[in-house]
Write a protein that holds these residues in place. Structure first.
Motif, PDB file in Angstrom:
ATOM      1  N   ARG A 271       0.841  -1.202   0.000  1.00 37.13           N
ATOM      2  CA  ARG A 271       0.000   0.000   0.000  1.00 37.13           C
ATOM      3  C   ARG A 271       0.875   1.250   0.000  1.00 37.13           C
ATOM      4  O   ARG A 271       1.958   1.281   0.599  1.00 37.13           O
ATOM      5  N   THR A 272       0.428   2.284  -0.668  1.00 31.99           N
ATOM      6  CA  THR A 272       1.150   3.545  -0.712  1.00 31.99           C
ATOM      7  C   THR A 272       1.176   4.177   0.678  1.00 31.99           C
ATOM      8  O   THR A 272       0.143   4.320   1.324  1.00 31.99           O
ATOM      9  N   VAL A 273       2.377   4.551   1.148  1.00 29.31           N
ATOM     10  CA  VAL A 273       2.489   5.118   2.487  1.00 29.31           C
ATOM     11  C   VAL A 273       3.080   6.522   2.495  1.00 29.31           C
ATOM     12  O   VAL A 273       2.875   7.281   3.451  1.00 29.31           O
ATOM     13  N   VAL A 274       3.825   6.892   1.439  1.00 31.39           N
ATOM     14  CA  VAL A 274       4.440   8.208   1.463  1.00 31.39           C
ATOM     15  C   VAL A 274       4.692   8.685   0.042  1.00 31.39           C
ATOM     16  O   VAL A 274       4.983   7.891  -0.856  1.00 31.39           O
ATOM     17  N   ALA A 275       4.561   9.987  -0.145  1.00 28.82           N
ATOM     18  CA  ALA A 275       4.951  10.634  -1.400  1.00 28.82           C
ATOM     19  C   ALA A 275       5.852  11.799  -1.041  1.00 28.82           C
ATOM     20  O   ALA A 275       5.517  12.615  -0.169  1.00 28.82           O
ATOM     21  N   ARG A 276       7.008  11.869  -1.692  1.00 26.46           N
ATOM     22  CA  ARG A 276       8.001  12.893  -1.377  1.00 26.46           C
ATOM     23  C   ARG A 276       8.135  13.872  -2.525  1.00 26.46           C
ATOM     24  O   ARG A 276       8.376  13.488  -3.667  1.00 26.46           O
ATOM     25  N   ARG A 277       8.018  15.129  -2.221  1.00 35.99           N
ATOM     26  CA  ARG A 277       8.169  16.199  -3.207  1.00 35.99           C
ATOM     27  C   ARG A 277       9.649  16.425  -3.483  1.00 35.99           C
ATOM     28  O   ARG A 277      10.461  16.556  -2.565  1.00 35.99           O
ATOM     29  N   ILE A 278      10.023  16.480  -4.781  1.00 36.20           N
ATOM     30  CA  ILE A 278      11.392  16.781  -5.191  1.00 36.20           C
ATOM     31  C   ILE A 278      11.327  17.868  -6.254  1.00 36.20           C
ATOM     32  O   ILE A 278      10.677  17.685  -7.288  1.00 36.20           O
ATOM     33  N   ALA A 279      11.972  18.973  -6.012  1.00 35.36           N
ATOM     34  CA  ALA A 279      11.902  20.116  -6.923  1.00 35.36           C
ATOM     35  C   ALA A 279      12.354  19.734  -8.325  1.00 35.36           C
ATOM     36  O   ALA A 279      13.446  19.189  -8.511  1.00 35.36           O
ATOM     37  N   GLY A 280      11.510  20.004  -9.298  1.00 32.06           N
ATOM     38  CA  GLY A 280      11.853  19.785 -10.693  1.00 32.06           C
ATOM     39  C   GLY A 280      11.860  18.339 -11.131  1.00 32.06           C
ATOM     40  O   GLY A 280      12.270  18.037 -12.250  1.00 32.06           O
ATOM     41  N   GLN A 281      11.395  17.413 -10.274  1.00 27.51           N
ATOM     42  CA  GLN A 281      11.404  16.001 -10.617  1.00 27.51           C
ATOM     43  C   GLN A 281      10.072  15.352 -10.252  1.00 27.51           C
ATOM     44  O   GLN A 281       9.270  15.908  -9.499  1.00 27.51           O
ATOM     45  N   THR A 282       9.863  14.169 -10.805  1.00 30.35           N
ATOM     46  CA  THR A 282       8.678  13.393 -10.459  1.00 30.35           C
ATOM     47  C   THR A 282       8.715  13.040  -8.976  1.00 30.35           C
ATOM     48  O   THR A 282       9.775  12.662  -8.466  1.00 30.35           O
ATOM     49  N   PRO A 283       7.609  13.165  -8.267  1.00 31.25           N
ATOM     50  CA  PRO A 283       7.621  12.809  -6.841  1.00 31.25           C
ATOM     51  C   PRO A 283       8.016  11.350  -6.631  1.00 31.25           C
ATOM     52  O   PRO A 283       7.762  10.491  -7.475  1.00 31.25           O
ATOM     53  N   LEU A 284       8.647  11.095  -5.499  1.00 32.09           N
ATOM     54  CA  LEU A 284       8.919   9.725  -5.085  1.00 32.09           C
ATOM     55  C   LEU A 284       7.700   9.171  -4.372  1.00 32.09           C
ATOM     56  O   LEU A 284       7.143   9.831  -3.492  1.00 32.09           O
ATOM     57  N   VAL A 285       7.287   7.980  -4.753  1.00 27.45           N
ATOM     58  CA  VAL A 285       6.148   7.337  -4.099  1.00 27.45           C
ATOM     59  C   VAL A 285       6.616   5.972  -3.597  1.00 27.45           C
ATOM     60  O   VAL A 285       7.107   5.148  -4.374  1.00 27.45           O
ATOM     61  N   TYR A 286       6.478   5.759  -2.299  1.00 31.89           N
ATOM     62  CA  TYR A 286       6.857   4.492  -1.692  1.00 31.89           C
ATOM     63  C   TYR A 286       5.633   3.801  -1.112  1.00 31.89           C
ATOM     64  O   TYR A 286       4.719   4.446  -0.583  1.00 31.89           O
ATOM     65  N   GLY A 287       5.681   2.468  -1.205  1.00 30.62           N
ATOM     66  CA  GLY A 287       4.675   1.651  -0.568  1.00 30.62           C
ATOM     67  C   GLY A 287       5.319   0.766   0.480  1.00 30.62           C
ATOM     68  O   GLY A 287       6.544   0.634   0.544  1.00 30.62           O
ATOM     69  N   ALA A 288       4.481   0.135   1.304  1.00 27.85           N
ATOM     70  CA  ALA A 288       4.962  -0.795   2.320  1.00 27.85           C
ATOM     71  C   ALA A 288       4.106  -2.042   2.284  1.00 27.85           C
ATOM     72  O   ALA A 288       2.878  -1.970   2.138  1.00 27.85           O
ATOM     73  N   CYS A 289       4.750  -3.193   2.403  1.00 27.70           N
ATOM     74  CA  CYS A 289       4.032  -4.466   2.417  1.00 27.70           C
ATOM     75  C   CYS A 289       3.287  -4.616   3.737  1.00 27.70           C
ATOM     76  O   CYS A 289       3.853  -4.404   4.810  1.00 27.70           O
ATOM     77  N   ASP A 290       2.026  -4.987   3.649  1.00 35.66           N
ATOM     78  CA  ASP A 290       1.218  -5.159   4.851  1.00 35.66           C
ATOM     79  C   ASP A 290       1.704  -6.301   5.731  1.00 35.66           C
ATOM     80  O   ASP A 290       1.461  -6.312   6.934  1.00 35.66           O
ATOM     81  N   ARG A 291       2.421  -7.264   5.138  1.00 35.83           N
ATOM     82  CA  ARG A 291       2.820  -8.457   5.895  1.00 35.83           C
ATOM     83  C   ARG A 291       4.270  -8.395   6.365  1.00 35.83           C
ATOM     84  O   ARG A 291       4.539  -8.508   7.551  1.00 35.83           O
ATOM     85  N   CYS A 292       5.209  -8.214   5.446  1.00 31.68           N
ATOM     86  CA  CYS A 292       6.630  -8.298   5.829  1.00 31.68           C
ATOM     87  C   CYS A 292       7.295  -6.936   5.972  1.00 31.68           C
ATOM     88  O   CYS A 292       8.487  -6.862   6.278  1.00 31.68           O
ATOM     89  N   GLN A 293       6.573  -5.853   5.722  1.00 34.23           N
ATOM     90  CA  GLN A 293       7.048  -4.486   5.931  1.00 34.23           C
ATOM     91  C   GLN A 293       8.165  -4.069   4.967  1.00 34.23           C
ATOM     92  O   GLN A 293       8.908  -3.117   5.234  1.00 34.23           O
ATOM     93  N   LEU A 294       8.281  -4.753   3.848  1.00 37.53           N
ATOM     94  CA  LEU A 294       9.215  -4.312   2.822  1.00 37.53           C
ATOM     95  C   LEU A 294       8.780  -2.962   2.280  1.00 37.53           C
ATOM     96  O   LEU A 294       7.606  -2.748   1.988  1.00 37.53           O
TER      97      LEU A 294
END
Length: 341
Positions: free
Chosen positions: A77-100
């Protein structure tokens, strides 16, 4: 370290203005004036304050992406989106089971790792290094301590080291100071040239798979196979670890140092977390590493965490910070594994 030095370090690490960190300190002092408030109270206060100050946070619900965990197949599931000036935002997810932690969007191209600039400057997405060569003494000493840590927990003689992603050879030099024979593999020709110029070390330029295929590195003979902040950059960690297991001598161990998805800093600083970078495809937890290692024919024998940049110093006591290390909740995970019998 003076207060000003710590403020400057925190600002560089989080990619923020010093005024932002000073504001955090000031507001935290108002909410926790004695410093003796409960740990939970201090953590909750710090998290709330950073949520209001963070220059990087974006609403993650605006970037919902679907994915399955490549390790355990559970929902990511998507957990965070990071703003980066002049670039596509970083979007990270986390596994509900193993926390990857999984980079879902905004990653860098693989070609960046072979470019000289990777070791010369850091871009807006935190890709690359600043002052890498200038930190030679620090990195040698840190490498030596890491090898000593591995030797203590492996509880077996360690005479040879293969480092994958060996860079300028700083950690290899630390191991050689302890009497170990070393070899290195790195995809960056510039790094290989520096290792030769500084230490006289030869480095196979390419991937470990290429080294094995061309007989550039011998299999089955290494007491330690080390990946120091490398696994998070690789497209297929399982294939890499499966090959790494084949490199080990009968009593050899695999050692990994990776960014921690399950760290307290990640929970507090959210999108500003130091390891949310365009070149980090994965952030690991102990649970995800254990599953990954087992699939590669390895079993975990030791796991701890550490933090060389104590951003939480001053908010938590030294005893609390050490407990984070022991509980694997600091920023960097250190694990040792051996081949399954």
């Amino acid at each position: 370290m003076t207060e000003q030095e710590h403020i400057a370090l925190a600002s560089r690490t989080l990619a923020i203005d010093e005024s932002c960190w000073r504001q955090l300190l000031s507001q935290f002092a108002e909410l926790c004036p004695t410093g003796k408030e409960s740990l939970d109270h201090r953590i909750q206060a710090l998290t709330r304050l950073w949520n209001s100050l963070s220059p990087h946070a974006m609403p993650p619900e605006h970037h919902l992406l679907n994915s399955d965990c490549p390790i355990c197949s559970a929902n990511v599931r998507t957990v965070v989106a990071r703003r980066i000036a002049g670039q596509t935002p970083l979007v990270y997810g986390a596994c509900d089971r193993c926390q990857l932690g999984v980079l879902l969007s905004g990653g860098a191209a693989d070609s960046i790792y072979s470019q000289p600039d990777y070791y010369r400057q850091r871009d807006a997405g935190n890709v690359g290094y600043e002052q890498y060569l200038a930190e030679r003494e620090y990195r040698e000493a840190k490498g030596r301590r890491l090898i000593e840590w591995i030797a203590e927990r492996a509880a077996r003689p360690l005479k040879t080291l293969l480092e994958v992603g060996s860079g300028f050879g700083f950690t290899r030099a630390g191991a050689e100071q302890l009497g170990m024979k070393t070899a290195g593999v790195d995809v960056n020709p510039h790094a290989a040239q520096k290792a030769l110029a500084i230490y006289g070390q030869t480095t196979f330029t390419g991937t470990l798979a290429e080294a094995v295929a061309t007989n550039g590195i011998q299999t089955g003979c290494w007491d330690v196979a080390l990946y120091l902040f490398v696994l998070e950059h690789l497209q297929n960690p399982l294939a890499e670890l499966t090959l790494a297991a084949q490199m080990l001598s009968p009593n050899g161990v695999l050692a990994l140092v990776v960014p921690n998805m399950h760290s307290l800093e990640r929970e507090i600083f959210g999108a500003s977390y130091r390891s949310f970078r365009r070149d980090h495809l994965w952030l690991f937890s102990v649970a995800s590493l254990q599953l990954l290692l087992e699939r590669a024919g390895l079993q975990l024998i030791a796991a701890e965490s550490e933090c060389n940049i104590r951003l939480l110093r001053g908010f938590l006591t030294e005893a609390e910070l050490k407990q984070l290390d022991a509980d694997c909740h600091s920023a960097d995970l250190l694990v040792i594994a051996e081949r399954m019998q």
